[in-house]
Scaffold this motif. Structure first.
Motif, mmCIF file in Angstrom:
data_model
loop_
_atom_site.group_PDB
_atom_site.id
_atom_site.type_symbol
_atom_site.label_atom_id
_atom_site.label_comp_id
_atom_site.label_asym_id
_atom_site.label_seq_id
_atom_site.Cartn_x
_atom_site.Cartn_y
_atom_site.Cartn_z
ATOM 1 N N VAL A 140 17.177 -59.720 17.235
ATOM 2 C CA VAL A 140 17.025 -58.915 15.788
ATOM 3 C C VAL A 140 17.623 -57.658 16.220
ATOM 4 N N ALA A 141 17.982 -56.864 17.410
ATOM 5 C CA ALA A 141 18.235 -55.658 17.519
ATOM 6 C C ALA A 141 19.738 -55.566 17.649
ATOM 7 N N ALA A 142 20.305 -56.808 18.193
ATOM 8 C CA ALA A 142 21.520 -57.096 18.307
ATOM 9 C C ALA A 142 22.159 -57.360 16.635
ATOM 10 N N VAL A 156 18.226 -60.960 8.028
ATOM 11 C CA VAL A 156 17.980 -61.774 9.261
ATOM 12 C C VAL A 156 16.560 -61.385 9.735
ATOM 13 N N ALA A 157 15.954 -62.417 10.296
ATOM 14 C CA ALA A 157 14.480 -62.219 11.092
ATOM 15 C C ALA A 157 14.358 -63.258 11.953
ATOM 16 N N ALA A 158 13.413 -63.187 13.064
ATOM 17 C CA ALA A 158 13.477 -63.791 14.147
ATOM 18 C C ALA A 158 12.153 -63.891 14.770
ATOM 19 N N CYS A 159 11.435 -64.857 15.139
ATOM 20 C CA CYS A 159 10.266 -65.322 15.493
ATOM 21 C C CYS A 159 10.208 -66.166 16.849
ATOM 22 N N GLY A 160 9.265 -65.723 17.887
ATOM 23 C CA GLY A 160 9.210 -66.429 19.113
ATOM 24 C C GLY A 160 8.140 -67.719 19.171
ATOM 25 N N LEU A 161 7.969 -68.146 18.237
ATOM 26 C CA LEU A 161 6.938 -69.409 17.996
ATOM 27 C C LEU A 161 7.624 -70.754 17.666
ATOM 28 N N VAL A 162 8.682 -70.968 18.276
ATOM 29 C CA VAL A 162 9.291 -72.280 18.079
ATOM 30 C C VAL A 162 8.451 -73.276 18.493
ATOM 31 N N ARG A 163 7.379 -73.108 19.377
ATOM 32 C CA ARG A 163 6.439 -74.323 19.786
ATOM 33 C C ARG A 163 5.060 -74.353 19.023
ATOM 34 N N ASP A 164 4.966 -73.221 17.931
ATOM 35 C CA ASP A 164 3.925 -73.184 17.250
ATOM 36 C C ASP A 164 4.186 -72.967 15.854
ATOM 37 N N PRO A 165 4.847 -73.842 15.157
ATOM 38 C CA PRO A 165 5.495 -73.781 13.663
ATOM 39 C C PRO A 165 4.351 -73.494 12.845
ATOM 40 N N ASP A 166 3.113 -74.063 12.800
ATOM 41 C CA ASP A 166 2.053 -73.778 12.020
ATOM 42 C C ASP A 166 2.039 -72.193 11.865
ATOM 43 N N THR A 167 1.822 -71.405 13.023
ATOM 44 C CA THR A 167 1.567 -70.035 13.080
ATOM 45 C C THR A 167 2.638 -69.406 12.483
ATOM 46 N N ALA A 168 3.884 -69.665 12.879
ATOM 47 C CA ALA A 168 5.250 -69.458 12.339
ATOM 48 C C ALA A 168 5.450 -69.389 10.702
ATOM 49 N N ALA A 169 4.643 -70.442 10.151
ATOM 50 C CA ALA A 169 4.866 -70.737 8.861
ATOM 51 C C ALA A 169 4.036 -69.735 7.934
ATOM 52 N N GLY A 170 2.908 -69.192 8.458
ATOM 53 C CA GLY A 170 1.788 -68.623 7.795
ATOM 54 C C GLY A 170 1.632 -67.230 8.276
ATOM 55 N N LYS A 225 22.483 -54.046 14.362
ATOM 56 C CA LYS A 225 23.745 -53.417 14.630
ATOM 57 C C LYS A 225 24.886 -54.165 13.843
ATOM 58 N N MET A 226 24.815 -55.350 13.907
ATOM 59 C CA MET A 226 25.748 -56.106 13.313
ATOM 60 C C MET A 226 25.691 -55.935 11.638
ATOM 61 N N LEU A 227 24.546 -55.953 11.261
ATOM 62 C CA LEU A 227 24.257 -55.819 9.808
ATOM 63 C C LEU A 227 24.765 -54.335 9.260
ATOM 64 N N ALA A 228 24.291 -53.444 9.985
ATOM 65 C CA ALA A 228 24.692 -52.091 9.674
ATOM 66 C C ALA A 228 26.004 -51.699 9.828
ATOM 67 N N ALA A 229 26.808 -52.434 10.581
ATOM 68 C CA ALA A 229 28.243 -52.280 10.677
ATOM 69 C C ALA A 229 28.981 -52.780 9.546
ATOM 70 N N ARG A 288 25.058 -64.020 18.545
ATOM 71 C CA ARG A 288 25.569 -62.793 17.882
ATOM 72 C C ARG A 288 26.665 -63.559 17.007
ATOM 73 N N GLU A 289 27.469 -64.402 17.794
ATOM 74 C CA GLU A 289 28.627 -65.167 16.905
ATOM 75 C C GLU A 289 28.120 -65.687 15.800
ATOM 76 N N LYS A 290 26.969 -66.496 15.829
ATOM 77 C CA LYS A 290 26.422 -67.165 14.835
ATOM 78 C C LYS A 290 26.064 -65.903 13.657
#
Length: 406
Positions: free
Chosen positions: A61-63, A94-108, A66-70, A22-24
């Protein structure tokens, strides 16, 4: 949408706490608010978190949402659609994806979470395409704003020019007349004449003789072409409308190598709906009856001998000379003010161009036919100027409007 988009990618291997994440987001929001990206990246780069699991991405992304809305709360966007498009392009995404170990899927694939109220997934190409499109819309509006600002600056520079001084210093009546036609009393109107505006400002700044000669030649040439165009338009109007007082005025101005105003040129193609005779009858309503009665009464007062050498028509003519004035341009006849009434002005009350002169000179005032003949002689064999106005007037004439008819 083809283009280039920049992104910031944060890689999280579950080593950062949600507080740290959140600090980031806060730092990225400050970065976007300061527009620190401008001049470095083509758009405000979205923040993409590539983490280990979908649940960890969803919490982030939920957190972040809220920061974006504020950060947006209380912000007022001005400027209509342009303001909204620019604000959208400059906003942090802001967007997030839980596929850090599958970058090909994350990319497409459609795997990226956005912080909307309801779970929304998009693909990375879709997200970047939206950024590129937002960037293109913002650039369009900003380019228009820059162009408007440049135009306003040019108008201000032009309005510092004294049109009367330009005409006097150039010592070229045709050049001065053309400048008056284009700008009137507001040289800012020359903003739509970029070549002329550039030359005028260059000369006005340092009064360079070379620039002055160039400006004089340009305006004189423009005057010759505009004069020829107006003569052609007038001759076509005469063919369509016949003898009209305002056409006499236009012909006289052009014979003096003055130019008609833009409005006057446009009005050439608009018939008045009344003939000269009808206009004249309206202006002298009741005069003929008064004159005939006065002539008959004067005749009745004559002795029998005087009546042998005097006719009622002669007395009516003398009455006209005593009681009428005629314009030396439009040939409209008006009553001479009676003693004690307001004296006639310097200019004709009908056309505003000519001078009221004694009616006895009415035979000396040129007719429209005479003016047109002289104009044709002056114009010589110049090539007709292609112009929509002239074409329209010719089309009206071709429909069969008889000369002199309304």
């Amino acid at each position: 949408m083809v283009g280039t988009a920049a992104v910031f990618i944060e890689v999280d291997l579950a080593s950062m706490t949600q507080v740290l994440l959140r600090e980031k987001v806060g730092r990225y929001l400050a970065y976007a608010a300061d527009r620190a990206w401008d001049g470095v990246w083509p758009n405000c780069p979205p923040l993409l978190l590539l983490t280990t699991t979908a649940s960890r991405a969803a919490t982030f992304v939920a957190a972040a949402g809220k920061m974006l809305a504020a950060s947006r709360r209380g912000n007022v966007v001005y400027g209509g659609q342009a303001g909204r498009d620019i604000a959208a392009a400059e906003a942090l995404v802001v967007a997030a994806c839980g596929l850090v170990r599958d970058p090909d899927t994350a990319a497409g694939d459609v795997v990226w979470m956005l912080p909307q109220e309801e779970a929304t997934l998009v693909s990375l190409p879709e997200l970047l395409a939206e950024r590129i499109e937002a960037q293109a819309r913002a650039r369009h509006w900003l380019a228009e704003a820059d162009a408007a600002a440049d135009r306003d600056r040019l108008v201000d520079e032009l309005r510092a020019v004294d049109v009367d001084d330009v005409g006097r210093l150039l010592a070229a009546p045709a050049a001065a007349a053309m400048l008056e036609f284009l700008a009137g009393s507001d040289p800012g109107r020359l903003v739509d004449e970029p070549e002329l505006a550039e030359i005028l400002l260059a000369w006005w700044t340092d009064r360079d003789d070379v620039a002055g000669d160039r400006l004089r030649r340009l305006l004189t040439d423009r005057h010759a072409r505009e004069w020829a165009r107006q003569v052609d338009a007038l001759l076509t109007a005469v063919d369509a409308q016949g003898d009209q007082p305002r056409l006499c005025v236009a012909a006289t101005r052009l014979l003096r190598h003055r130019l008609l105003s833009r409005i006057d040129v446009d009005l050439l193609g608009t018939p008045l709906g009344r003939t000269r005779e009808q206009l004249q009858a309206d202006l002298l309503d009741g005069y003929q009856a008064d004159r005939d009665a006065a002539a008959a009464a004067a005749y009745a007062r004559l002795s029998r001998r005087a009546r042998r050498t005097t006719s009622v028509e002669q007395l009516a003519g003398e009455h006209d000379q005593e009681h009428l004035l005629v314009c030396d341009v439009c040939r409209i006849v008006t009553r001479r003010p009676a003693p004690g009434e307001w004296p006639p002005g310097e200019f004709c009350t009908y056309c505003g161009d000519g001078e009221p002169v004694p009616y006895e000179r009415h035979d000396q005032v040129p007719t429209l036919d005479a003016l047109v003949d002289e104009l044709r002689a002056v114009a010589g064999n110049q090539t007709p100027v292609a112009d929509p106005l002239v074409d329209g007037l010719r089309a009206a004439a071709d429909k069969g409007h008889p000369a002199g008819a309304s």
